[in-house]
Design a protein around this motif. Structure first.
Motif, PDB file in Angstrom:
ATOM      1  N   THR A   5      -5.187  -4.972   5.816  1.00  0.00           N
ATOM      2  CA  THR A   5      -4.015  -4.057   5.852  1.00  0.00           C
ATOM      3  C   THR A   5      -4.490  -2.637   6.085  1.00  0.00           C
ATOM      4  O   THR A   5      -3.697  -1.738   6.097  1.00  0.00           O
ATOM      5  CB  THR A   5      -3.446  -4.092   4.296  1.00  0.00           C
ATOM      6  OG1 THR A   5      -4.476  -4.054   3.353  1.00  0.00           O
ATOM      7  CG2 THR A   5      -2.776  -5.507   4.184  1.00  0.00           C
ATOM      8  N   THR A   6      -5.838  -2.346   6.155  1.00  0.00           N
ATOM      9  CA  THR A   6      -6.390  -1.089   6.395  1.00  0.00           C
ATOM     10  C   THR A   6      -7.446  -0.893   7.303  1.00  0.00           C
ATOM     11  O   THR A   6      -8.143  -1.989   7.463  1.00  0.00           O
ATOM     12  CB  THR A   6      -6.964  -0.500   5.005  1.00  0.00           C
ATOM     13  OG1 THR A   6      -8.069  -1.094   4.415  1.00  0.00           O
ATOM     14  CG2 THR A   6      -5.692  -0.605   3.852  1.00  0.00           C
ATOM     15  N   ASN A  52      -3.256  -4.839  11.523  1.00  0.00           N
ATOM     16  CA  ASN A  52      -1.827  -4.767  12.186  1.00  0.00           C
ATOM     17  C   ASN A  52      -0.958  -3.707  11.269  1.00  0.00           C
ATOM     18  O   ASN A  52      -0.190  -4.035  10.194  1.00  0.00           O
ATOM     19  CB  ASN A  52      -1.183  -5.999  12.062  1.00  0.00           C
ATOM     20  CG  ASN A  52       0.098  -6.165  12.691  1.00  0.00           C
ATOM     21  OD1 ASN A  52       0.840  -5.234  13.200  1.00  0.00           O
ATOM     22  ND2 ASN A  52       0.650  -7.242  12.817  1.00  0.00           N
ATOM     23  N   HIS A  53      -0.914  -2.523  11.920  1.00  0.00           N
ATOM     24  CA  HIS A  53      -0.003  -1.359  11.394  1.00  0.00           C
ATOM     25  C   HIS A  53       1.235  -1.312  12.366  1.00  0.00           C
ATOM     26  O   HIS A  53       1.821  -0.157  12.704  1.00  0.00           O
ATOM     27  CB  HIS A  53      -0.615  -0.199  11.124  1.00  0.00           C
ATOM     28  CG  HIS A  53      -1.681  -0.115  10.202  1.00  0.00           C
ATOM     29  ND1 HIS A  53      -2.602   0.789  10.140  1.00  0.00           N
ATOM     30  CD2 HIS A  53      -2.119  -1.306   9.371  1.00  0.00           C
ATOM     31  CE1 HIS A  53      -3.505   0.586   9.153  1.00  0.00           C
ATOM     32  NE2 HIS A  53      -3.260  -0.648   8.779  1.00  0.00           N
ATOM     33  N   GLU A  90       4.567   0.181  11.349  1.00  0.00           N
ATOM     34  CA  GLU A  90       4.399   1.641  11.248  1.00  0.00           C
ATOM     35  C   GLU A  90       4.464   2.417  12.542  1.00  0.00           C
ATOM     36  O   GLU A  90       4.856   3.702  12.828  1.00  0.00           O
ATOM     37  CB  GLU A  90       3.337   2.108  10.146  1.00  0.00           C
ATOM     38  CG  GLU A  90       3.196   3.713   9.873  1.00  0.00           C
ATOM     39  CD  GLU A  90       2.097   3.989   9.021  1.00  0.00           C
ATOM     40  OE1 GLU A  90       1.912   5.256   8.854  1.00  0.00           O
ATOM     41  OE2 GLU A  90       1.540   3.106   8.297  1.00  0.00           O
ATOM     42  N   PHE A  98      -3.052   6.561  15.388  1.00  0.00           N
ATOM     43  CA  PHE A  98      -3.077   5.195  15.642  1.00  0.00           C
ATOM     44  C   PHE A  98      -4.263   4.819  16.515  1.00  0.00           C
ATOM     45  O   PHE A  98      -4.131   5.280  17.572  1.00  0.00           O
ATOM     46  CB  PHE A  98      -1.628   4.655  15.837  1.00  0.00           C
ATOM     47  CG  PHE A  98      -0.795   4.591  14.895  1.00  0.00           C
ATOM     48  CD1 PHE A  98      -0.392   3.433  14.152  1.00  0.00           C
ATOM     49  CD2 PHE A  98       0.036   5.595  14.905  1.00  0.00           C
ATOM     50  CE1 PHE A  98       0.299   3.398  13.002  1.00  0.00           C
ATOM     51  CE2 PHE A  98       1.205   5.792  13.598  1.00  0.00           C
ATOM     52  CZ  PHE A  98       1.211   4.564  13.085  1.00  0.00           C
ATOM     53  N   GLY A 135      -4.299   0.281  13.975  1.00  0.00           N
ATOM     54  CA  GLY A 135      -4.052   0.884  12.768  1.00  0.00           C
ATOM     55  C   GLY A 135      -4.417   2.329  12.731  1.00  0.00           C
ATOM     56  O   GLY A 135      -5.063   3.061  13.466  1.00  0.00           O
ATOM     57  N   LEU A 181      -5.869   4.971   5.984  1.00  0.00           N
ATOM     58  CA  LEU A 181      -4.904   4.798   4.814  1.00  0.00           C
ATOM     59  C   LEU A 181      -5.759   5.382   3.575  1.00  0.00           C
ATOM     60  O   LEU A 181      -6.770   5.386   3.672  1.00  0.00           O
ATOM     61  CB  LEU A 181      -4.265   3.470   4.667  1.00  0.00           C
ATOM     62  CG  LEU A 181      -3.343   3.046   5.845  1.00  0.00           C
ATOM     63  CD1 LEU A 181      -3.055   1.241   5.472  1.00  0.00           C
ATOM     64  CD2 LEU A 181      -2.300   3.942   5.969  1.00  0.00           C
TER      65      LEU A 181
END
Length: 304
Positions: A12-13, A155-156, A159, A277, A301, A304
Motif C-alpha cells: 500500500t505504500t 498499486n496507487h 489515486e 507518482f 505509487g 505516503l
C-alpha cells in the motif's frame, strides 16, 4: 463503458527515504557499465582498458555520499569523451524500432481492457525493462506479456486516476529510449480518458546511457501528440537542461497538478518529493529495498 476491474493490492505504500545515496554495490555496477559501453563502440582492448582506468580513478576521487545518477553522469561522460561518440546511439534507435513494432498490439490491449488506464500503466512499466544501466540485455516481448498478466506490487492506480481526472496539466518525466513508445501509450490514454489541457514531457537534453533524448521523442512520435510540449532536464553537462534535483526544477514541478516519473534514476533523484507518482520496474536490489518490494516488482505509487 465497461465496469472497471478491481486490482489486487500487494503493498500500500512506497516506503522510501530521502534522496537515495550511493551504495557500495553501485561501484562495481558503474565499472560494468563502462566496460559494456566501451565494448559496444570499439574492439580495441587497449582503449577499453584506458576507459576503465579513467572511470576507476574518477570513482576513487569522487565523494560517495551522492545519489547514484550524479556519479553515473561522470562515468558516462568519461566514456563518451574517450570514445568520441555516444556508444548507445545504435541500441537506442533499435529499441525504439523494436517497441514501435509492438505499438498496435499494446494499443489493442489497452483499448480492449476493462481498465484502460491501469493497462496503460502496466505497459509503461513494462517498457522500463529497456534499461542498459542494470542490464546488458533484456527481453521486452516477454516482459510485456508478464507485466500485462501480473499485479502491481505497489498499486496507487486509483489515486493516480483521481489525480489525472482533476489535473489540467501533467508533467511526465520519461526514462529510456524504446520505453518512450510505452510512455506514448500511457500519455495517449491519459489524453483520451481525462483530456488535460497540457502534458509536458521532460527528456534528457544530452546523451547518457540509453536515456531518451529529443531525437528519440521524434522517432517514436511523442512530439506529435496533441497538447504535448517538451522540456529538457540535464544529463550532468552544461546547457543540457535543468538539473532534476535543483530548486529550479522543483519550481517547474509546482506548475503541474499531476507529476509522473518513470524509472529508477528519476526515483533516485526525486524520491524526497511526496507529490510524484513513480512508475518503474524495480530492477536493482538497492531500489527494491528502498521501496520495500521484491526485485522485479512493478510499482505505481507515491510517497505516503
Amino acid at each position: 463503458m465497461r465496469p472497471q476491474a478491481i486490482q489486487h493490492v500487494r503493498a500500500t505504500t512506497i516506503r522510501g527515504n530521502a534522496i537515495i545515496k550511493m551504495n557500495l554495490e553501485c561501484i562495481p555496477c558503474f565499472q560494468r557499465q563502462a566496460i559494456h559501453a566501451a565494448r559496444m563502440a570499439t574492439d580495441d582492448q587497449e582503449m577499453q582498458a584506458a576507459i576503465l582506468k579513467k572511470v576507476v580513478n574518477a570513482l576513487i576521487s569522487m565523494e560517495w555520499d551522492q545519489p547514484p545518477p550524479k556519479l553515473a553522469q561522470v562515468v558516462h561522460r568519461i566514456v563518451r569523451t574517450e570514445l568520441g561518440t555516444d556508444p548507445y546511439s545504435k541500441v537506442k534507435e533499435e529499441s525504439n524500432e523494436r517497441a514501435l513494432a509492438l505499438y498496435d498490439h499494446m494499443k489493442d490491449r489497452v483499448s480492449g481492457s476493462d481498465d484502460p488506464v491501469l493497462t496503460a500503466v502496466k505497459v509503461a512499466i513494462a517498457g522500463n525493462v529497456m534499461d542498459f544501466g542494470p542490464y546488458s540485455d533484456f527481453d521486452f516481448d516477454t516482459t510485456l506479456a508478464q507485466c500485462l498478466d501480473s499485479d502491481l506490487e505497489v498499486n496507487h492506480c486509483r489515486e493516480f486516476k483521481d489525480r489525472c481526472k482533476d489535473s489540467p496539466s501533467v508533467l511526465y518525466l520519461v526514462d529510456n529510449a524504446g520505453e518512450v513508445v510505452c510512455d506514448r501509450i500511457l500519455i495517449e490514454t491519459i489524453n483520451d480518458v481525462f483530456s488535460p489541457k497540457r502534458i509536458t514531457i521532460a527528456v534528457k537534453g544530452g546523451n547518457i546511457l540509453n536515456d531518451a533524448t529529443y531525437m528519440d521523442i521524434e522517432q517514436v512520435g511523442l512530439n506529435d501528440i496533441r497538447n504535448v510540449d517538451i522540456i529538457c532536464v540535464s544529463n550532468g553537462e552544461p546547457f543540457t537542461g535543468v538539473p532534476r534535483e535543483s530548486h529550479c526544477f522543483r519550481k517547474i514541478m509546482d506548475n503541474y497538478a499531476m507529476i509522473i516519473s518513470k524509472g529508477q534514476g528519476n526515483y533516485e533523484m526525486l524520491s524526497s518529493n511526496d507529490d510524484i507518482f513513480f512508475l518503474l520496474k524495480a530492477k536493482c536490489g538497492i531500489i527494491a529495498q528502498d521501496i520495500g518490494v521484491p526485485i522485479g516488482s512493478m510499482v505505481c505509487g507515491k510517497m505516503l
